[in-house]
Design a protein around this motif. Structure first.
Motif, PDB file in Angstrom:
ATOM      1  N   ARG A  42       3.380  -7.356  -1.946  1.00 15.35           N
ATOM      2  CA  ARG A  42       2.326  -7.041  -1.195  1.00 15.35           C
ATOM      3  C   ARG A  42       2.799  -6.878   0.245  1.00 15.35           C
ATOM      4  O   ARG A  42       2.182  -6.815   0.768  1.00 15.35           O
ATOM      5  CB  ARG A  42       1.652  -8.062  -1.664  1.00 15.35           C
ATOM      6  CG  ARG A  42       0.492  -8.264  -3.033  1.00 15.35           C
ATOM      7  CD  ARG A  42      -0.756  -9.200  -3.339  1.00 15.35           C
ATOM      8  NE  ARG A  42      -0.829  -9.364  -4.044  1.00 15.35           N
ATOM      9  CZ  ARG A  42      -0.559 -10.251  -5.524  1.00 15.35           C
ATOM     10  NH1 ARG A  42      -0.004 -11.466  -4.786  1.00 15.35           N
ATOM     11  NH2 ARG A  42      -1.316 -10.367  -7.091  1.00 15.35           N
ATOM     12  N   THR A  43       3.575  -7.906   0.341  1.00 12.87           N
ATOM     13  CA  THR A  43       4.115  -8.225   1.500  1.00 12.87           C
ATOM     14  C   THR A  43       4.754  -6.855   1.888  1.00 12.87           C
ATOM     15  O   THR A  43       4.672  -6.487   3.084  1.00 12.87           O
ATOM     16  CB  THR A  43       4.932  -8.842   2.255  1.00 12.87           C
ATOM     17  OG1 THR A  43       4.235 -10.072   1.944  1.00 12.87           O
ATOM     18  CG2 THR A  43       5.832  -8.770   3.399  1.00 12.87           C
ATOM     19  N   LEU A  44       6.096  -6.376   1.065  1.00 13.97           N
ATOM     20  CA  LEU A  44       6.647  -5.256   1.378  1.00 13.97           C
ATOM     21  C   LEU A  44       5.292  -2.949   1.249  1.00 13.97           C
ATOM     22  O   LEU A  44       5.594  -3.043   2.310  1.00 13.97           O
ATOM     23  CB  LEU A  44       7.211  -4.550   0.353  1.00 13.97           C
ATOM     24  CG  LEU A  44       8.352  -3.509   0.427  1.00 13.97           C
ATOM     25  CD1 LEU A  44       8.819  -2.954   1.482  1.00 13.97           C
ATOM     26  CD2 LEU A  44       9.132  -3.133  -0.824  1.00 13.97           C
ATOM     27  N   ALA A  45       4.576  -3.983   0.337  1.00 15.40           N
ATOM     28  CA  ALA A  45       3.895  -2.770   0.198  1.00 15.40           C
ATOM     29  C   ALA A  45       2.778  -3.231   1.392  1.00 15.40           C
ATOM     30  O   ALA A  45       2.444  -1.799   2.274  1.00 15.40           O
ATOM     31  CB  ALA A  45       2.811  -2.592  -0.865  1.00 15.40           C
ATOM     32  N   ALA A  46       3.058  -3.715   2.101  1.00 14.67           N
ATOM     33  CA  ALA A  46       1.954  -3.752   3.591  1.00 14.67           C
ATOM     34  C   ALA A  46       2.414  -3.281   4.842  1.00 14.67           C
ATOM     35  O   ALA A  46       1.579  -2.156   5.448  1.00 14.67           O
ATOM     36  CB  ALA A  46       1.092  -4.824   3.419  1.00 14.67           C
ATOM     37  N   ASP A  47       3.897  -3.304   4.615  1.00 14.67           N
ATOM     38  CA  ASP A  47       4.691  -3.165   5.252  1.00 14.67           C
ATOM     39  C   ASP A  47       4.522  -1.562   5.504  1.00 14.67           C
ATOM     40  O   ASP A  47       4.481  -0.879   6.606  1.00 14.67           O
ATOM     41  CB  ASP A  47       6.072  -3.502   5.964  1.00 14.67           C
ATOM     42  CG  ASP A  47       6.092  -5.013   6.181  1.00 14.67           C
ATOM     43  OD1 ASP A  47       5.366  -5.021   6.570  1.00 14.67           O
ATOM     44  OD2 ASP A  47       6.998  -5.313   6.257  1.00 14.67           O
ATOM     45  N   ILE A  48       4.696  -0.518   4.061  1.00 14.55           N
ATOM     46  CA  ILE A  48       5.148   0.724   3.949  1.00 14.55           C
ATOM     47  C   ILE A  48       3.350   1.418   4.142  1.00 14.55           C
ATOM     48  O   ILE A  48       3.672   2.163   5.382  1.00 14.55           O
ATOM     49  CB  ILE A  48       5.154   0.751   2.786  1.00 14.55           C
ATOM     50  CG1 ILE A  48       6.479   0.040   2.245  1.00 14.55           C
ATOM     51  CG2 ILE A  48       5.349   2.074   2.257  1.00 14.55           C
ATOM     52  CD1 ILE A  48       7.362   0.182   1.109  1.00 14.55           C
ATOM     53  N   ALA A  49       2.603   0.923   4.096  1.00 12.29           N
ATOM     54  CA  ALA A  49       1.298   0.900   4.362  1.00 12.29           C
ATOM     55  C   ALA A  49       0.947   1.096   5.598  1.00 12.29           C
ATOM     56  O   ALA A  49       0.913   2.472   6.750  1.00 12.29           O
ATOM     57  CB  ALA A  49       0.130   0.493   3.550  1.00 12.29           C
ATOM     58  N   ASN A  50       1.235   0.406   6.375  1.00 16.32           N
ATOM     59  CA  ASN A  50       1.223   0.516   7.747  1.00 16.32           C
ATOM     60  C   ASN A  50       1.712   1.024   8.508  1.00 16.32           C
ATOM     61  O   ASN A  50       1.145   2.095   9.516  1.00 16.32           O
ATOM     62  CB  ASN A  50       1.021  -1.029   8.237  1.00 16.32           C
ATOM     63  CG  ASN A  50       0.427  -2.180   7.590  1.00 16.32           C
ATOM     64  OD1 ASN A  50      -1.537  -1.670   7.692  1.00 16.32           O
ATOM     65  ND2 ASN A  50       0.605  -3.367   7.704  1.00 16.32           N
TER      66      ASN A  50
END
Length: 316
Positions: free
Chosen positions: A291-299
């Protein structure tokens, strides 16, 4: 019949998973860093203990038996659990360090990778991404058999045991030759697809299905050309050459219009589009880190202004 008191070794399970992934004993042994005889012995011990043949060997090929195919997901889960146990014992359950094998579909990879690789390099210098570009079905297969840690693709995947994390939404635009009467339009009706020669990607690309879904929702049967492209870039080049029109995701517009020979038009609201997310094995026990990685990529992608990030992009 399996002896109920039999306890398989982790070495035997790892040997089975490695052979199942590679379908080649030499490659599997190299992956595990052991000799081929040692790998064969570990697998043979597992099969003897279970009383089942998991792998069929011939002089020309290696394949899973029906029993092997049935037991492979459980073996992968067991190996993931042991890996997590060892990482937890070492005080480091965070997969966002070291190497992470990330799959990405071809209609996303060329358009987000430069920004994502640069951004993650700055945000997470201890993380090294190993990128594998492939179509959705093959990426999901590699994810299930443990060849990948996570993948970026269009949601929903809808596969049992595969977790999904929403990252961002993006619109589709209609690409056409520069100078086309519809180029530059901002409120194009999807109904117009009924009268346009629509170019599609080959079977296996999710954007082919998404384009047909746009047509279906608009209640039209598009005039499908015989030309089919193996990549979005090839489809765009065919459009530039006057062979028709095609749908492209908004994240691709900057790259695909750079040559100056392509026109685009936006659809009226609610605009057709797709939801992009990160998928992973639920058995990995690493949902929070992903989830942390997904948030990084999304941002990072949101900085381009081409996508919409949901209010809470780190959660499904």
């Amino acid at each position: 019949m399996t002896d109920q008191s039999y306890q398989p070794s982790i070495g035997g399970l790892r040997a089975f998973v490695a052979v199942a992934k590679k379908l080649h004993f030499g490659s599997a042994a190299a992956d595990l860093g052991v000799s081929q005889p040692s790998l064969s012995q570990s697998l043979a011990g597992l099969e003897a203990g279970l009383g089942l043949q998991l792998v069929e060997r011939t002089t020309r090929r290696v394949m899973l038996t029906p029993e092997g195919a049935r037991l492979l997901p459980s073996a992968i889960t067991a190996c993931d659990a042991v890996d997590d146990f060892l990482l937890d014992a070492a005080g480091d359950l965070d997969p966002l360090t070291g190497h992470l094998r990330l799959g990405i579909i071809p209609t996303i990879a060329p358009y987000i990778l430069p920004r994502v690789l640069r951004g993650l390099g700055e945000r997470r210098p201890s993380l090294t991404l190993l990128v594998i570009e492939d179509q959705t079905d093959r990426l999901l297969g590699q994810l299930r058999d443990g060849s990948l840690d996570a993948a970026v693709l269009a949601l929903p995947a809808g596969i049992p045991g595969i977790g999904e994390i929403t990252m961002y939404d993006e619109d589709f635009l209609l690409a056409m030759p520069k100078g086309h009467p519809l180029a530059g339009r901002k409120r194009l009706s999807p109904d117009l697809l009924a009268d346009l020669p629509l170019l599609l990607l080959d079977e296996g690309h999710c954007m082919r299905d998404q384009a047909l879904d746009v047509c279906q929702r608009a209640g039209v049967e598009p005039d499908l050309q015989q030309t089919r492209a193996a990549s979005l870039t090839t489809a765009v080049q065919c459009v530039e050459g006057g062979l028709g029109v095609t749908l492209i995701p908004r994240t691709s517009v900057g790259v695909e219009t750079a040559a100056g020979s392509l026109g685009v038009a936006e659809f009226s609201r609610p605009r057709p589009g797709r939801r992009i997310g990160l998928v992973y094995r639920e058995s990995s026990g690493r949902a929070d880190s992903y989830r942390t990685l997904a948030a990084d990529i999304a941002n990072l992608i949101a900085e381009s202004g081409a996508v919409t990030v949901p209010v809470s992009p780190a959660h499904p």
